[in-house]
Design a protein around this motif. Sequence first.
Motif, PDB file in Angstrom:
ATOM      1  N   TYR A   1       0.281   5.337   1.205  1.00  0.00           N
ATOM      2  CA  TYR A   1      -0.556   6.321   1.896  1.00  0.00           C
ATOM      3  C   TYR A   1       0.028   7.706   1.631  1.00  0.00           C
ATOM      4  O   TYR A   1       1.205   7.957   1.895  1.00  0.00           O
ATOM      5  CB  TYR A   1      -0.587   6.040   3.400  1.00  0.00           C
TER       6      TYR A   1
ATOM      7  N   LEU B   1      -5.756  -1.920   3.836  1.00  0.00           N
ATOM      8  CA  LEU B   1      -5.791  -0.525   4.286  1.00  0.00           C
ATOM      9  C   LEU B   1      -7.089   0.143   3.872  1.00  0.00           C
ATOM     10  O   LEU B   1      -7.762   0.792   4.684  1.00  0.00           O
ATOM     11  CB  LEU B   1      -4.592   0.228   3.683  1.00  0.00           C
TER      12      LEU B   1
ATOM     13  N   ILE C   1     -10.339   1.560   6.224  1.00  0.00           N
ATOM     14  CA  ILE C   1     -10.836   2.935   6.173  1.00  0.00           C
ATOM     15  C   ILE C   1     -12.326   2.950   5.873  1.00  0.00           C
ATOM     16  O   ILE C   1     -13.101   3.680   6.501  1.00  0.00           O
ATOM     17  CB  ILE C   1     -10.054   3.745   5.120  1.00  0.00           C
TER      18      ILE C   1
ATOM     19  N   ALA D   1      -4.095   5.094  -1.034  1.00  0.00           N
ATOM     20  CA  ALA D   1      -4.995   6.042  -0.381  1.00  0.00           C
ATOM     21  C   ALA D   1      -4.376   7.423  -0.453  1.00  0.00           C
ATOM     22  O   ALA D   1      -3.241   7.619  -0.031  1.00  0.00           O
ATOM     23  CB  ALA D   1      -5.235   5.647   1.071  1.00  0.00           C
TER      24      ALA D   1
ATOM     25  N   GLU E   1      -0.609  12.055   1.827  1.00  0.00           N
ATOM     26  CA  GLU E   1      -1.304  13.292   2.181  1.00  0.00           C
ATOM     27  C   GLU E   1      -0.633  14.414   1.413  1.00  0.00           C
ATOM     28  O   GLU E   1       0.597  14.557   1.451  1.00  0.00           O
ATOM     29  CB  GLU E   1      -1.240  13.560   3.694  1.00  0.00           C
TER      30      GLU E   1
ATOM     31  N   GLU F   1      -7.449  -3.027  10.214  1.00  0.00           N
ATOM     32  CA  GLU F   1      -6.560  -3.311   9.086  1.00  0.00           C
ATOM     33  C   GLU F   1      -6.075  -4.756   9.126  1.00  0.00           C
ATOM     34  O   GLU F   1      -5.961  -5.417   8.085  1.00  0.00           O
ATOM     35  CB  GLU F   1      -5.379  -2.344   9.127  1.00  0.00           C
TER      36      GLU F   1
ATOM     37  N   TYR G   1       0.822  -1.208   0.000  1.00  0.00           N
ATOM     38  CA  TYR G   1       0.000   0.000   0.000  1.00  0.00           C
ATOM     39  C   TYR G   1       0.857   1.260   0.000  1.00  0.00           C
ATOM     40  O   TYR G   1       2.028   1.258   0.363  1.00  0.00           O
ATOM     41  CB  TYR G   1      -0.967   0.036   1.182  1.00  0.00           C
TER      42      TYR G   1
ATOM     43  N   ARG H   1       1.404   6.082  10.885  1.00  0.00           N
ATOM     44  CA  ARG H   1       0.341   6.038   9.870  1.00  0.00           C
ATOM     45  C   ARG H   1      -1.012   5.759  10.496  1.00  0.00           C
ATOM     46  O   ARG H   1      -2.022   6.389  10.133  1.00  0.00           O
ATOM     47  CB  ARG H   1       0.680   4.968   8.820  1.00  0.00           C
TER      48      ARG H   1
ATOM     49  N   ILE I   1      -4.409   8.224  10.280  1.00  0.00           N
ATOM     50  CA  ILE I   1      -5.714   7.768   9.792  1.00  0.00           C
ATOM     51  C   ILE I   1      -6.765   7.881  10.892  1.00  0.00           C
ATOM     52  O   ILE I   1      -7.903   8.304  10.645  1.00  0.00           O
ATOM     53  CB  ILE I   1      -5.616   6.316   9.280  1.00  0.00           C
TER      54      ILE I   1
END
Length: 298
Positions: A83, A240, A244, A111, A85, A234, A81, A215, A219
């Motif tokens: 992640y 992941l 969410i 994500a 931002e 998870e 995965y 992480r 989240i």
Amino acid sequence: MVSGSAARLIGDVCRRRWKQATGKLVEVTPQGGVSWPHTLPPEMENVTAAIALTEPGWIGKRGRFEAFRLTRDAINAARKYIYIETQYLASFGVARVIAKRLKEADGPEIAVLVTKSSHGLIEKLAMGRNRDRLIRRLKRIDRYDRLRVMYPVVPDGKGGEQEVGIHSKLIIVDDRFIRIGSSNLNNRSEGLDTECDLAIEAESAAHRRAITSFRHRLIAEHLDATSEAVRDMETAKRSLLNAIDVLNTRKRGLRHFAIGARGETSPIIGTAFVDPRRPYRPLQKLRLRMSRLLRAIF
């Protein structure tokens, strides 16, 4: 916060850039002059860190494009995965790398948390519209449903919800790599703006646990949950994105961009001017002439 050789390297970058901008030298703090605060336990120790810089290439000066290359390599290296931002999501160069991973049958889950509302005409045109077109392009490619692009919201106190602006610039890959700094996922951050990012690659189980914990806390903050709840979900879902989705049930949470598959997927006309990857050459020539003139005068 960082200490040791990584902190000294960041200090060197700051002093060099300050001198370039102002012509003034900043004195170096004597080694050992500033100690790590005893009230703040470090999350990772004895890690290998790297600095990735972005500096525009002017006439007679070579640019540095390390941050974009690092982002590209990190996405390509992901197994499980990614992640992210980011304040802006408007780099079609990054989108091509993500699209390549989405086409893989066993590629990573991705994500992305990004700001929804843009402010000002230029930002709305270059960042907002290009972001929507980029998301639309990636949605068309996401045949295995491994992509989520979302924005955070909180209750507005009137029965509705209020968007939360994302200003962080962060990428975590497989809980074994983290990049945090000033680079957005837009063209300017790839070669026009001056950026600085810190990258850390886990070298032990303790390092990986620290990145995982970080992480999960991020989240959990967006979902109004606990980091333990994120961790457990998870683990239970082995995903992941599914974690969410399950935890995203409160008024404070994450919302998907309502962007349909139909519509334009190419950058808007004029992107090269409002969100350029490199300095505009006529301005480079003007800047060079002005600098020569100032040197001759002073």
